[in-house]
Design a protein around this motif. Structure first.
Motif, mmCIF file in Angstrom:
data_model
loop_
_atom_site.group_PDB
_atom_site.id
_atom_site.type_symbol
_atom_site.label_atom_id
_atom_site.label_comp_id
_atom_site.label_asym_id
_atom_site.label_seq_id
_atom_site.Cartn_x
_atom_site.Cartn_y
_atom_site.Cartn_z
ATOM 1 N N GLN A 57 0.825 -1.201 0.000
ATOM 2 C CA GLN A 57 0.000 0.000 0.000
ATOM 3 C C GLN A 57 0.867 1.261 0.000
ATOM 4 O OE1 GLN A 57 -2.820 -0.183 3.232
ATOM 5 N NE2 GLN A 57 -3.956 -1.866 2.308
ATOM 6 N N GLU A 58 0.286 2.354 -0.493
ATOM 7 C CA GLU A 58 0.976 3.636 -0.566
ATOM 8 C C GLU A 58 0.089 4.730 0.016
ATOM 9 O OE1 GLU A 58 2.080 4.461 -4.562
ATOM 10 O OE2 GLU A 58 3.286 2.654 -4.800
ATOM 11 N N LEU A 59 0.733 5.848 0.323
ATOM 12 C CA LEU A 59 0.011 6.989 0.887
ATOM 13 C C LEU A 59 0.603 8.266 0.316
ATOM 14 C CD1 LEU A 59 -1.032 7.595 4.533
ATOM 15 C CD2 LEU A 59 0.593 9.191 3.499
ATOM 16 N N SER A 60 -0.245 9.248 0.016
ATOM 17 C CA SER A 60 0.252 10.529 -0.478
ATOM 18 C C SER A 60 -0.308 11.682 0.345
ATOM 19 C CB SER A 60 -0.113 10.721 -1.956
ATOM 20 O OG SER A 60 -1.509 10.761 -2.140
ATOM 21 N N ILE A 61 0.496 12.723 0.458
ATOM 22 C CA ILE A 61 0.129 13.941 1.181
ATOM 23 C C ILE A 61 0.203 15.096 0.185
ATOM 24 C CG2 ILE A 61 0.791 15.529 3.029
ATOM 25 C CD1 ILE A 61 2.033 13.213 4.492
ATOM 26 N N TYR A 62 -0.875 15.857 0.082
ATOM 27 C CA TYR A 62 -0.991 16.859 -0.975
ATOM 28 C C TYR A 62 -1.492 18.170 -0.381
ATOM 29 C CZ TYR A 62 -2.595 18.713 -5.535
ATOM 30 O OH TYR A 62 -2.804 19.476 -6.662
ATOM 31 N N PHE A 63 -0.598 19.147 -0.253
ATOM 32 C CA PHE A 63 -0.956 20.475 0.234
ATOM 33 C C PHE A 63 -1.304 21.358 -0.959
ATOM 34 C CE2 PHE A 63 1.377 18.865 3.825
ATOM 35 C CZ PHE A 63 0.801 19.472 4.933
ATOM 36 N N GLN A 64 -2.562 21.781 -1.023
ATOM 37 C CA GLN A 64 -3.015 22.682 -2.075
ATOM 38 C C GLN A 64 -3.269 24.048 -1.451
ATOM 39 O OE1 GLN A 64 -6.147 19.564 -2.990
ATOM 40 N NE2 GLN A 64 -5.824 20.360 -5.058
ATOM 41 N N GLY A 65 -2.198 24.781 -1.208
ATOM 42 C CA GLY A 65 -2.313 26.091 -0.595
ATOM 43 C C GLY A 65 -2.175 27.199 -1.629
ATOM 44 N N ASN A 66 -2.444 28.425 -1.197
ATOM 45 C CA ASN A 66 -2.329 29.573 -2.100
ATOM 46 C C ASN A 66 -1.013 30.311 -1.924
ATOM 47 O OD1 ASN A 66 -2.711 30.815 0.350
ATOM 48 N ND2 ASN A 66 -4.469 32.052 -0.283
ATOM 49 N N GLY A 67 -0.038 29.665 -1.281
ATOM 50 C CA GLY A 67 1.262 30.285 -1.064
ATOM 51 C C GLY A 67 2.165 30.175 -2.286
ATOM 52 N N PRO A 68 3.299 30.842 -2.253
ATOM 53 C CA PRO A 68 4.203 30.896 -3.407
ATOM 54 C C PRO A 68 4.890 29.582 -3.761
ATOM 55 C CG PRO A 68 5.168 32.014 -1.515
ATOM 56 C CD PRO A 68 3.751 31.723 -1.161
ATOM 57 N N LEU A 69 4.858 28.577 -2.894
ATOM 58 C CA LEU A 69 5.447 27.284 -3.248
ATOM 59 C C LEU A 69 4.555 26.502 -4.204
ATOM 60 C CD1 LEU A 69 6.929 25.902 0.099
ATOM 61 C CD2 LEU A 69 8.163 26.889 -1.839
ATOM 62 N N GLY A 70 3.282 26.905 -4.334
ATOM 63 C CA GLY A 70 2.346 26.127 -5.138
ATOM 64 C C GLY A 70 1.971 24.855 -4.408
ATOM 65 N N ARG A 71 1.828 23.773 -5.134
ATOM 66 C CA ARG A 71 1.472 22.491 -4.524
ATOM 67 C C ARG A 71 2.702 21.858 -3.869
ATOM 68 N NH1 ARG A 71 -0.856 19.604 -9.719
ATOM 69 N NH2 ARG A 71 0.942 20.728 -10.549
ATOM 70 N N VAL A 72 2.504 21.324 -2.684
ATOM 71 C CA VAL A 72 3.555 20.573 -1.991
ATOM 72 C C VAL A 72 3.048 19.139 -1.849
ATOM 73 C CG1 VAL A 72 4.866 20.306 0.141
ATOM 74 C CG2 VAL A 72 4.418 22.596 -0.776
ATOM 75 N N TYR A 73 3.829 18.199 -2.364
ATOM 76 C CA TYR A 73 3.344 16.821 -2.475
ATOM 77 C C TYR A 73 4.428 15.845 -2.020
ATOM 78 C CZ TYR A 73 1.715 12.502 -4.745
ATOM 79 O OH TYR A 73 1.309 11.227 -5.008
ATOM 80 N N ALA A 74 3.995 14.777 -1.378
ATOM 81 C CA ALA A 74 4.912 13.686 -1.040
ATOM 82 C C ALA A 74 4.124 12.385 -1.033
ATOM 83 C CB ALA A 74 5.566 13.901 0.311
ATOM 84 N N ASP A 75 4.755 11.313 -1.482
ATOM 85 C CA ASP A 75 4.131 10.005 -1.334
ATOM 86 C C ASP A 75 5.162 9.000 -0.846
ATOM 87 O OD1 ASP A 75 5.417 8.658 -3.593
ATOM 88 O OD2 ASP A 75 4.075 9.775 -4.891
ATOM 89 N N ALA A 76 4.668 8.008 -0.124
ATOM 90 C CA ALA A 76 5.530 6.977 0.450
ATOM 91 C C ALA A 76 4.768 5.666 0.478
ATOM 92 C CB ALA A 76 5.973 7.363 1.863
ATOM 93 N N ASN A 77 5.502 4.566 0.527
ATOM 94 C CA ASN A 77 4.849 3.270 0.623
ATOM 95 C C ASN A 77 5.290 2.534 1.880
ATOM 96 O OD1 ASN A 77 7.398 2.152 0.015
ATOM 97 N ND2 ASN A 77 6.899 1.886 -2.149
ATOM 98 N N PHE A 78 4.648 1.424 2.125
ATOM 99 C CA PHE A 78 4.918 0.640 3.326
ATOM 100 C C PHE A 78 6.374 0.183 3.392
ATOM 101 C CE2 PHE A 78 5.178 -3.570 5.338
ATOM 102 C CZ PHE A 78 4.705 -3.273 6.605
ATOM 103 N N GLU A 79 6.976 0.000 2.216
ATOM 104 C CA GLU A 79 8.350 -0.495 2.161
ATOM 105 C C GLU A 79 9.388 0.584 2.450
ATOM 106 O OE1 GLU A 79 5.635 -3.211 0.546
ATOM 107 O OE2 GLU A 79 5.978 -1.172 -0.163
ATOM 108 N N GLY A 80 8.964 1.832 2.619
ATOM 109 C CA GLY A 80 9.892 2.897 2.985
ATOM 110 C C GLY A 80 10.433 3.711 1.833
ATOM 111 N N GLN A 81 9.847 3.573 0.653
ATOM 112 C CA GLN A 81 10.239 4.422 -0.466
ATOM 113 C C GLN A 81 9.449 5.721 -0.407
ATOM 114 O OE1 GLN A 81 9.206 1.375 -3.379
ATOM 115 N NE2 GLN A 81 11.345 1.241 -4.008
ATOM 116 N N VAL A 82 10.087 6.834 -0.756
ATOM 117 C CA VAL A 82 9.422 8.128 -0.635
ATOM 118 C C VAL A 82 9.945 9.085 -1.692
ATOM 119 C CG1 VAL A 82 11.124 9.026 1.031
ATOM 120 C CG2 VAL A 82 8.797 9.964 1.008
#
Length: 219
Positions: free
Chosen positions: A59-84
């Motif tokens: 299984q995998e999981l993703s984190i997605y910040f959709q803010g109106n700041g100057p960085l735009g979208r901030v995204y990260a995903d990782a899986n159970f095996e520790g890849q990110v």
């Protein structure tokens, strides 16, 4: 990337800790990101790793910040095996930095945080969305866990850079209160959280994931 997981004897508190300095600095190198972006994406990567450690194999999981700041979208995903992995739209955004502690709230801005659990092929992903409360990543992940899963949590994330913008420490701790926990346990954790040194400082001192957990839960 190995995430270390812990469970108290009475099964009422589970925790995970990871030191991710190398992988966050690799992200910085690939994207040639500037300090604010490095810290924001690095925190998201660490947070995703910690949360994904409690998934199931494959299984995998993703984190997605959709803010109106100057960085735009901030995204990260990782899986159970520790890849990110992680990224943002504008990794070369430049902002003045006042002191050693870099804050990311204004750079991420106001908006929504979406966490998606990617299940095995054929199953519909599970998504949960909450408002971005602070943009400091750890606080927002804890808010998501409380609102979407009714799990009171402590999410402590640290990314520290040197004077050249390279990552010299990155890691974090996730503590979750399970059903059956007592008010005494809550009070103990709250006391230790207030007294705990910064994650980055502890990593620079040579702390292991087990040491980081002891800072928050004791022996």
């Amino acid at each position: 990337m190995e995430v270390h997981k812990f469970l108290t004897g009475d099964l009422t508190v589970r925790a995970s800790a990871v030191i991710a300095t190398h992988v966050v600095d690799e992200m910085r190198s690939v994207q040639n990101s500037y300090p604010i972006a490095t810290v924001a994406v690095g925190r998201a990567m660490v947070g995703a790793l910690l949360m994904a450690s409690h998934l199931k194999n494959g299984q995998e999981l993703s984190i997605y910040f959709q803010g109106n700041g100057p960085l735009g979208r901030v995204y990260a995903d990782a899986n159970f095996e520790g890849q990110v992995r992680g990224y943002c739209n504008y990794p070369k955004f430049v902002a003045p930095i006042d002191g050693p502690n870099i804050t990311t709230g204004e750079a991420i801005g106001i908006g929504l945080l979406t966490v998606t659990h990617h299940l095995p092929i054929g199953d519909t992903p599970h998504r949960g969305t909450v408002i971005i409360r602070t943009g400091e990543v750890g606080d927002d992940i804890a808010f998501y866990l409380q609102q979407s899963h009714q799990i009171p949590s402590v999410v402590a994330l640290g990314v520290q850079l040197n004077s050249y913008g390279l990552v010299e420490a990155a890691g974090g701790v996730l503590i979750e209160l399970m059903p059956g926990h007592t008010e005494e346990t809550v009070a103990k954790i709250e006391r230790r959280v207030k007294a705990a040194p910064s994650i980055s400082k502890r990593i620079l001192e040579g702390a292991s994931p087990e040491d980081l957990i002891k800072d928050y839960l004791g022996d």
